[in-house]
Design an enzyme around this catalytic site. Structure first.
Site, PDB file in Angstrom:
ATOM      1  CG  ASP A   1      29.783  42.093 -44.606  1.00  0.00           C
ATOM      2  OD1 ASP A   1      29.476  42.074 -45.812  1.00  0.00           O
ATOM      3  OD2 ASP A   1      30.098  41.063 -43.969  1.00  0.00           O
TER       4      ASP A   1
ATOM      5  CD  GLU B   1      31.967  57.900 -60.084  1.00  0.00           C
ATOM      6  OE1 GLU B   1      33.102  57.398 -60.212  1.00  0.00           O
ATOM      7  OE2 GLU B   1      30.938  57.223 -60.004  1.00  0.00           O
TER       8      GLU B   1
ATOM      9  NE  ARG C   1      26.326  59.432 -59.830  1.00  0.00           N
ATOM     10  CZ  ARG C   1      27.265  58.642 -60.338  1.00  0.00           C
ATOM     11  NH1 ARG C   1      28.529  58.996 -60.325  1.00  0.00           N
ATOM     12  NH2 ARG C   1      26.931  57.495 -60.886  1.00  0.00           N
TER      13      ARG C   1
ATOM     14  CG  HIS D   1      27.588  52.923 -58.475  1.00  0.00           C
ATOM     15  ND1 HIS D   1      27.837  54.262 -58.637  1.00  0.00           N
ATOM     16  CD2 HIS D   1      28.819  52.335 -58.495  1.00  0.00           C
ATOM     17  CE1 HIS D   1      29.145  54.479 -58.743  1.00  0.00           C
ATOM     18  NE2 HIS D   1      29.761  53.312 -58.655  1.00  0.00           N
TER      19      HIS D   1
ATOM     20  CG  ASN E   1      28.619  54.530 -62.034  1.00  0.00           C
ATOM     21  OD1 ASN E   1      28.798  55.731 -62.252  1.00  0.00           O
ATOM     22  ND2 ASN E   1      29.615  53.730 -61.665  1.00  0.00           N
ATOM     23  CD  GLU E   2      32.771  54.300 -63.891  1.00  0.00           C
ATOM     24  OE1 GLU E   2      33.218  53.208 -63.497  1.00  0.00           O
ATOM     25  OE2 GLU E   2      33.362  55.372 -63.731  1.00  0.00           O
TER      26      GLU E   2
ATOM     27  CG  HIS F   1      29.804  37.613 -47.786  1.00  0.00           C
ATOM     28  ND1 HIS F   1      28.449  37.828 -47.636  1.00  0.00           N
ATOM     29  CD2 HIS F   1      30.416  38.650 -47.166  1.00  0.00           C
ATOM     30  CE1 HIS F   1      28.265  38.965 -46.959  1.00  0.00           C
ATOM     31  NE2 HIS F   1      29.440  39.474 -46.665  1.00  0.00           N
TER      32      HIS F   1
ATOM     33  CE1 TYR G   1      37.673  59.012 -59.993  1.00  0.00           C
ATOM     34  CE2 TYR G   1      36.338  58.102 -61.777  1.00  0.00           C
ATOM     35  CZ  TYR G   1      36.473  58.499 -60.451  1.00  0.00           C
ATOM     36  OH  TYR G   1      35.413  58.385 -59.584  1.00  0.00           O
TER      37      TYR G   1
ATOM     38  CG  ASN H   1      31.573  58.517 -63.591  1.00  0.00           C
ATOM     39  OD1 ASN H   1      30.884  59.517 -63.378  1.00  0.00           O
ATOM     40  ND2 ASN H   1      31.294  57.338 -63.069  1.00  0.00           N
TER      41      ASN H   1
ATOM     42  CD  GLN I   1      32.281  52.459 -54.480  1.00  0.00           C
ATOM     43  OE1 GLN I   1      31.579  53.097 -55.239  1.00  0.00           O
ATOM     44  NE2 GLN I   1      33.601  52.514 -54.523  1.00  0.00           N
TER      45      GLN I   1
END
Ligand code: NCW
Length: 489
Positions: A75, A397, A100, A145, A189-190, A62, A332, A330, A42
Site C-alpha cells: 500500500d 536482475e 529499470r 511486472h 517480467n519472468e 488485502h 540469482y 534475470n 514493490q
C-alpha cells in the site's frame, strides 16, 4: 601475408589478455551499460492514489494477509510515488547508466481497458522519465511486472486468452505516451514465476493453485501476449521511436550431480529457460522438442488423454519466432541436477524429470531459494549464448537478499563474484552481454516475503512514515565499479 595477419592477431590477443587480467582486474567492455532495477508494486505505494485502479496484488494482499510472511502489503511500500525525485537523486549519485522500473497497468488504465486513460497516473511516469533524462540516466521500462488490473482476474486472468488483447491495448498506450522518450522496453517480467507461483501454486497473486495444467495454460497465453506486444512496437512505433524491445526470463543455473549428466543440465534448461526462450530465440521456434515429448509422455502416464502442454499452431510459431531484440536475463542462483526416470511428485517443476538439489555448503541469503553459486551464472550465460546463436544478453536482475544492515558485506561479495563470472563469460567464452542491473535500488516489498527479505543497495526504513533511505556499503562499492568501469578484487 597470412602469417603477418596471424602474428598481428596473436599479439593483439596477448595484449588484450594481459591488459584485462593484469592485477586481477577485469574491465567492462566499451559501451557496457550498468544500472539497477525495481518494480512498480514493490516500491510505488499509493495503491489507491493518483486515480489508480485496483491491481491483482492490491486485492491479493488485502484478502490474504496471512499468506504474506509479515502480513504486510505494498500500500505504501517505499512511497516512490511521492519520493521519485529522491530515488532519481540516489541513482544519479550512484552514477548508473540506466534505471529499470515497471509501469503499473492500473495506474495508467484504472478500469483495465484502454478506453479510459488516467492522465494523473501517466504524468507520474512522464515526470519520472523526465527526471531521469535530466540526469542523463536511460529509462529501461518494463510494461508488466505481475500487477495486472484485478478486474481481469475475475475473468480468469492469464488462463483467459483475452488477456493477450487486453495487455496489447495497454502496451499500445504506453508506447504512444512514453515511447518518444524511452529507447529500451521490456514486455513481461519472468513468465515462469508469475505462472508457476501465481497460477500453479498459491504463493503469489492471484494464488489460483491450479497445478501444472494452469501453469501450462498461463505460459501459453503470456508467450502469445509477449509476441503481440513486440509486433505492435515493431510495426507501429519502432520507425519513429527507434527503440528496442525484449522479454525478461528467469534462468537459474544448473550444475550436474554426475559430471557426465549433460542431459540433466539440458533438460533443466529447456524446462526453465527454454520453455519461452526456444519459441522466441531458436531458429525453429515452438516449445523445445524435448519438452513436448516429455510432457506428452508424462501426461499419458498421469492418465490424461492429451498432453498438458498446449499446442502452438504453425501460424503462432512463425508469429512468435524472433520477437525479442535482446535476451533479458534475470539470474540469482543455481541447482544441482540429476536425471531421474520419472518424478512422482505433482509439483509443476516435476514434469521435467530432473531432480534438483543444492550443495549445503553454498553460502545462504535471506531467501530460501537463493544460494550463492557464481559459477552457475557463467554457465547459464554460456548455455544461452550457445543455444541461441550468441544473442545480445541484457542482465536485467541479479542480486542478494539479507535481513538488515547497512554494512552489507555479504551483498558486496555476492555482487563481486557474480559480476566477475559475467565478465569471464564475456572475455573467455565470447558471450555478448551488453548490460547489467543490480536488483534492487531499494529494499522493497518482496512479494510473499513482505519486508523480511531485503535486496536493496539502499536501506529503506519501513517503520518511519518518511520511508527514510540510507545508502548501504554496497552503494559505495557499486558506485566505484561504475565510475572506474572495472572490477578489482
Ligand atoms: S521472487 C523473485 N524475484 C525477486 C523479486 O523481487 C523480483 O520482482 C523478481 O523479478 C527478485 O527477482 C525476482 N524471483 C523468484 C525466483 C524463484 C526462482 C527459484 C529458483 C530456483 C533455482
Amino acid at each position: 601475408m597470412a602469417s603477418y595477419s596471424f602474428l598481428r592477431v596473436a599479439v593483439s590477443f596477448i595484449f588484450i589478455v594481459t591488459y584485462v587480467f593484469a592485477n586481477d582486474t577485469l574491465y567492462f567492455p566499451k559501451d557496457f551499460l550498468l544500472g539497477t532495477a525495481t518494480a512498480a508494486y514493490q516500491i510505488e505505494g499509493g495503491w489507491n492514489e493518483s486515480g489508480k485502479g485496483e491491481s491483482v496484488w492490491d486485492w491479493w494482499t488485502h484478502e490474504n494477509p496471512s499468506l504474506i510472511r509479515d502480513g504486510s502489503n505494498g500500500d505504501v511500500a517505499c512511497d516512490s510515488l511521492h519520493k521519485y525525485k529522491e530515488d532519481v537523486q540516489l541513482l544519479s549519485d550512484l552514477g548508473v547508466d540506466f534505471y529499470r522500473f515497471s509501469i503499473s497497468w492500473p495506474r495508467i488504465l484504472p478500469t483495465g481497458y484502454a478506453n479510459v486513460i488516467n492522465q494523473e497516473g501517466l504524468n507520474y511516469y512522464k515526470n519520472l522519465i523526465n527526471e531521469l533524462l535530466a540526469k542523463d540516466i536511460k529509462p529501461f521500462v518494463t510494461l508488466y511486472h505481475w500487477d495486472h488490473p484485478e478486474i481481469f482476474e475475475r475473468m480468469g486472468g492469464w488462463t483467459n486468452e483475452m488477456m493477450v488483447e487486453w495487455i496489447s491495448d495497454y502496451a499500445r498506450v504506453v508506447f504512444k505516451e512514453l515511447g518518444p522518450k524511452v529507447k529500451y522496453f521490456m514486455s513481461i517480467n519472468e513468465p515462469n514465476v508469475l505462472c508457476g507461483e501465481g497460477y500453479g501454486e498459491n504463493v503469489k497473486a492471484p494464488g489460483k493453485n491450479l497445478g501444472s495444467p494452469g501453469v501450462f495454460l498461463c505460459m501459453h497465453n503470456v508467450l502469445k501476449a509477449h509476441a503481440k506486444i513486440y509486433h505492435i512496437y515493431d510495426k507501429e512505433f519502432r520507425k519513429y521511436q527507434e527503440g528496442t524491445i525484449g522479454i525478461v526470463l528467469p534462468c537459474s543455473g544448473a550444475l550436474p550431480k554426475n559430471p557426465n549428466d549433460t542431459a540433466a543440465v539440458n533438460m533443466h534448461f529447456q524446462f526453465n529457460c527454454g520453455w519461452i526462450a526456444h519459441a522466441i530465440f531458436s531458429k525453429t521456434g515452438d516449445y523445445p522438442e524435448i519438452m513436448k515429448t516429455h510432457v506428452a509422455d508424462n501426461s499419458k502416464l498421469a492418465g490424461f488423454s492429451k498432453s498438458l502442454l498446449p499446442e502452438l499452431s504453425s501460424e503462432w510459431v512463425q508469429y512468435i519466432k524472433g520477437t525479442s531484440d535482446f535476451f533479458g536475463l534475470n539470474h540469482y542462483t543455481s541447482k544441482i541436477v540429476e536425471t531421474v526416470p520419472r518424478m512422482k511428485g505433482e509439483g509443476w517443476y516435476d514434469f521435467s524429470g530432473v531432480k534438483q538439489s543444492i550443495d549445503p555448503s553454498w553460502p545462504k541469503s535471506a531467501s530460501d531459494w537463493l544460494r550463492v553459486v557464481p559459477d552457475g551464472f557463467r554457465e547459464i550465460i554460456k548455455k544461452i549464448s550457445k543455444e541461441y546463436d550468441n544473442p545480445p544478453i541484457y542482465v536485467m536482475e541479479n542480486g542478494f537478499s539479507d535481513k538488515c544492515c547497512t554494512f552489507d558485506h555479504l551483498r558486496i561479495s555476492y555482487l563481486y563474484s557474480y559480476i566477475k563470472a559475467m565478465l569471464l563469460a564475456i572475455y573467455e567464452d565470447g558471450c555478448n552481454v551488453k548490460a547489467y542491473a543490480v536488483w534492487s535500488l531499494l529494499d522493497n516489498f518482496e512479494w510473499g516475503a513482505g519486508y523480511t527479505e531485503r535486496f536493496g543497495l539502499v536501506n529503506v526504513n519501513f517503520t518511519d512514515s518518511n520511508r527514510t533511505r540510507t545508502p548501504k556499503w554496497s552503494t559505495i562499492w557499486y558506485k566505484n565499479i561504475i565510475a572506474t568501469r572495472k572490477l578489482t578484487s
